[in-house]
Design a protein around this motif. Structure first.
Motif, PDB file in Angstrom:
ATOM      1  N   LYS A 123       0.303   1.823  -2.687  1.00  0.00           N
ATOM      2  CA  LYS A 123       0.484   3.095  -1.967  1.00  0.00           C
ATOM      3  C   LYS A 123       1.036   2.866  -0.560  1.00  0.00           C
ATOM      4  O   LYS A 123       2.006   3.504  -0.138  1.00  0.00           O
ATOM      5  CB  LYS A 123      -0.857   3.829  -1.902  1.00  0.00           C
ATOM      6  N   LEU A 124       0.416   1.949   0.175  1.00  0.00           N
ATOM      7  CA  LEU A 124       0.847   1.697   1.547  1.00  0.00           C
ATOM      8  C   LEU A 124       2.206   1.003   1.604  1.00  0.00           C
ATOM      9  O   LEU A 124       2.986   1.223   2.531  1.00  0.00           O
ATOM     10  CB  LEU A 124      -0.206   0.864   2.272  1.00  0.00           C
ATOM     11  N   ALA A 125       2.494   0.160   0.602  1.00  0.00           N
ATOM     12  CA  ALA A 125       3.788  -0.510   0.563  1.00  0.00           C
ATOM     13  C   ALA A 125       4.926   0.502   0.416  1.00  0.00           C
ATOM     14  O   ALA A 125       5.995   0.358   1.005  1.00  0.00           O
ATOM     15  CB  ALA A 125       3.827  -1.516  -0.587  1.00  0.00           C
ATOM     16  N   LYS A 126       4.681   1.558  -0.373  1.00  0.00           N
ATOM     17  CA  LYS A 126       5.680   2.617  -0.518  1.00  0.00           C
ATOM     18  C   LYS A 126       5.851   3.370   0.792  1.00  0.00           C
ATOM     19  O   LYS A 126       6.972   3.690   1.198  1.00  0.00           O
ATOM     20  CB  LYS A 126       5.258   3.571  -1.631  1.00  0.00           C
ATOM     21  N   GLU A 127       4.720   3.644   1.458  1.00  0.00           N
ATOM     22  CA  GLU A 127       4.794   4.354   2.732  1.00  0.00           C
ATOM     23  C   GLU A 127       5.539   3.540   3.786  1.00  0.00           C
ATOM     24  O   GLU A 127       6.265   4.090   4.624  1.00  0.00           O
ATOM     25  CB  GLU A 127       3.382   4.682   3.229  1.00  0.00           C
ATOM     26  N   GLU A 128       5.370   2.223   3.748  1.00  0.00           N
ATOM     27  CA  GLU A 128       6.041   1.340   4.705  1.00  0.00           C
ATOM     28  C   GLU A 128       7.452   0.964   4.255  1.00  0.00           C
ATOM     29  O   GLU A 128       8.159   0.228   4.938  1.00  0.00           O
ATOM     30  CB  GLU A 128       5.215   0.061   4.896  1.00  0.00           C
ATOM     31  N   GLN A 129       7.816   1.437   3.055  1.00  0.00           N
ATOM     32  CA  GLN A 129       9.151   1.221   2.491  1.00  0.00           C
ATOM     33  C   GLN A 129       9.506  -0.260   2.356  1.00  0.00           C
ATOM     34  O   GLN A 129      10.616  -0.692   2.709  1.00  0.00           O
ATOM     35  CB  GLN A 129      10.206   1.952   3.338  1.00  0.00           C
ATOM     36  N   LEU A 130       8.545  -1.030   1.829  1.00  0.00           N
ATOM     37  CA  LEU A 130       8.856  -2.425   1.511  1.00  0.00           C
ATOM     38  C   LEU A 130       9.918  -2.462   0.423  1.00  0.00           C
ATOM     39  O   LEU A 130       9.871  -1.691  -0.543  1.00  0.00           O
ATOM     40  CB  LEU A 130       7.595  -3.156   1.042  1.00  0.00           C
ATOM     41  N   GLN A 131      10.853  -3.378   0.542  1.00  0.00           N
ATOM     42  CA  GLN A 131      12.032  -3.390  -0.319  1.00  0.00           C
ATOM     43  C   GLN A 131      11.853  -4.240  -1.568  1.00  0.00           C
ATOM     44  O   GLN A 131      12.819  -4.798  -2.094  1.00  0.00           O
ATOM     45  CB  GLN A 131      13.253  -3.874   0.475  1.00  0.00           C
ATOM     46  N   TYR A 132      10.635  -4.348  -2.069  1.00  0.00           N
ATOM     47  CA  TYR A 132      10.406  -5.088  -3.300  1.00  0.00           C
ATOM     48  C   TYR A 132       9.142  -4.560  -3.972  1.00  0.00           C
ATOM     49  O   TYR A 132       8.305  -3.918  -3.342  1.00  0.00           O
ATOM     50  CB  TYR A 132      10.286  -6.595  -3.046  1.00  0.00           C
TER      51      TYR A 132
END
Length: 383
Positions: free
Chosen positions: A157-166
Motif C-alpha cells: 500500500k505504502l509503496a504505491k503511495e510513494e510511487q516506487l517503480q517496481y
C-alpha cells in the motif's frame, strides 16, 4: 517498542563518561567484555570477543547486556573504565520514555484499549514507511500468518503511495502443502505482489544446522528450528534475487504470546509477557503454531525429521549423562536439545549462560516446544 534503536553507545568526552544501553525488548543482541584490570569491549555478537587476548590468567567473562537497561562507566585517561551505574530505563508497565519526543500526528497517551490500538496502527505504518527506499530494491518475508501479512499489505500500500517503480517481491519457504505456504499464496495474490516460494528438504535443513547454531549463538530449540528456515530463505534471496532490504513480521508473536491464546491460560501468558518482553492487551490473536511448524508438511513435520536424525546420533546412555556434561540448562530429551547443545558447546564452550533458559510452554506438560506435539493442537480442518 515497534520501532527504535536496538543498542546505543554514547561517549561524553566533557565528563569522561561512557554510556551503554540496549533496546527495551531485547530484539537486538549486545554483549560486553570487561577485564579485571578495567578494559571494556562491546559487540553485537559474542563470537566477536572469542579471539581477544587479555593479561588475565583466566578468560574474561563475556556477558549478554540485559534488555531495557543502561550502564554508565567512568572513562579513565588510560582507556580503562569503572562501572558507576547499571539501571533499567524502561519497565513494561510504563509508557516508553521516547514517546514524548514523537511528533507523529494522532498518538495518544495511556493504556486504554482504544488508545493502544490506535497507537499501534500509527506507529506500525510509520515504521514501514520510513524504511521504504526507492534506490534499494525491497522484498518481504511472507509466512501467511497475521503479522507478516499485515507487514506485506502495508508495504504494498505504502509503496504505491510513494510511487516506487517496481513490484514488491514476497518470499515464503516451506513444503508445498504446508499451512504457511498455502496461506502465503492467498495473501500474495490478494495484495497483487510478485511471489516466490522456496522449498527445502529435511536433509538440507539438517546440513545447515551447525551453521545456524554458530551464527545464532544459542541452543534454544525453538530459536534454532525457526532460524533454519530463515537461514535457507535468506540464502536464496541473496543468491537468486536483487532484493537487498527485507521486511518481516518476525517478533510480534513473541512480544504478545500470540501463539497460545486459550481459555484458562491468560495468567500464564501475562506472567510470560511480564518476564520476557511486554504487557499485552486482553485481545490476542491465537496462532496455534510457530513459523518452524507452519511451514512444514502436515504429513511429516520438520521436527519429526529432526527427531529421526537425532535418534541415529544420540543413545540413551549419553542422554542420561547430559546433566553432568551440561549442568546449566541440562538437556532433558533427544528431541533437538542434546545434539543442538553439543554443536553449541563445540563453538562456544563454557558459554551456556548466553541462553538463559529453554523456551517451553509452562501452562501445559511438554518436553518439546513444537506446537504439533502439544495436546491442544488441532489441524486446520478441525479449527
Amino acid at each position: 517498542m515497534l520501532d527504535g534503536i536496538f543498542a546505543f553507545i554514547l561517549l561524553d568526552t566533557a565528563n569522561m563518561r561512557d554510556f551503554i544501553g540496549r533496546d527495551t525488548y531485547g530484539v537486538g543482541p549486545l554483549f560486553k567484555l570487561i577485564t579485571d584490570d578495567g578494559f571494556l569491549a562491546v559487540c553485537s555478537e559474542g563470537k566477536g570477543f572469542l579471539e581477544i587476548k587479555t593479561s588475565m590468567s583466566t578468560p574474561a567473562k563475556i556477558t549478554p547486556f540485559p534488555p531495557g537497561h543502561f550502564e554508565v562507566f567512568d572513562l579513565k585517561l588510560t582507556g580503562k573504565v569503572q562501572s558507576l551505574q547499571m539501571d533499567r530505563f524502561h519497565c513494561c508497565t510504563e509508557e516508553l520514555k521516547h514517546a514524548s519526543f514523537n511528533n507523529l500526528e494522532g498518538l495518544g497517551t495511556g493504556f486504554e484499549l482504544e488508545t493502544v490500538k490506535s497507537n499501534i496502527r500509527i506507529l506500525f505504518e510509520d515504521a514501514v514507511k520510513k524504511r521504504l527506499m526507492a534506490h534499494r530494491r525491497i522484498g518481504c518475508l511472507l509466512s501467511g500468518g497475521l503479522d507478516s501479512s499485515l507487514v506485506a499489505a502495508t508495504l504494498v500500500k505504502l509503496a504505491k503511495e510513494e510511487q516506487l517503480q517496481y513490484c514488491i517481491q514476497m518470499f515464503s519457504i516451506g513444503a508445498e502443502d504446508s499451512p504457511d505456504a498455502v496461506a502465503a499464496r492467498k495473501v500474495a495474490a490478494h495484495i497483487k505482489s510478485e511471489h516466490h516460494e522456496v522449498n527445502f528438504t529435511p536433509e538440507e535443513a539438517i546440513r545447515v544446522l551447525e551453521d545456524v547454531i554458530f551464527h545464532l549463538e544459542s541452543y534454544d530449540i525453538t530459536t534454532v528450528c525457526a532460524s533454519v528456515e530463515m537461514y535457507l530463505i535468506s540464502k536464496y534471496i541473496r543468491e537468486k534475487t536483487d532484493s537487498v532490504v527485507l521486511f518481516s513480521g518476525e517478533g510480534l508473536d513473541e512480544l504478545t504470546q500470540g501463539y497460545f491464546h486459550k481459555d484458562g491460560v491468560e495468567k500464564h501468558l501475562l506472567r510470560e509477557s511480564f518476564k520476557d518482553l511486554n504487557l499485552i492487551p486482553d485481545e490476542i490473536l491465537w496462532r496455534k503454531e510457530a513459523f518452524s511448524d507452519g511451514m512444514t508438511s502436515q504429513k511429516k513435520p520438520w521436527y519429526i525429521s529432526l527427531q529421526e536424525h537425532i535418534e541415529s546420533e544420540v543413545n540413551d546412555s549419553q542422554l542420561e549423562n547430559a546433566s553432568k556434561l551440561f549442568p546449566f540448562n541440562p538437556p532433558t530429551t533427544k528431541v533437538g536439545f542434546f545434539i543442538i547443545r553439543q554443536i553449541f558447546e563445540k563453538y562456544y564452550p563454557g558459554r551456556s549462560e548466553w541462553t538463559p533458559h529453554y523456551w517451553m510452554p509452562r501452562w501445559i506438560k511438554a518436553t518439546d516446544p513444537s506446537a504439533r506435539t502439544l495436546s491442544i493442537y488441532k489441524p486446520d480442518k478441525d479449527q
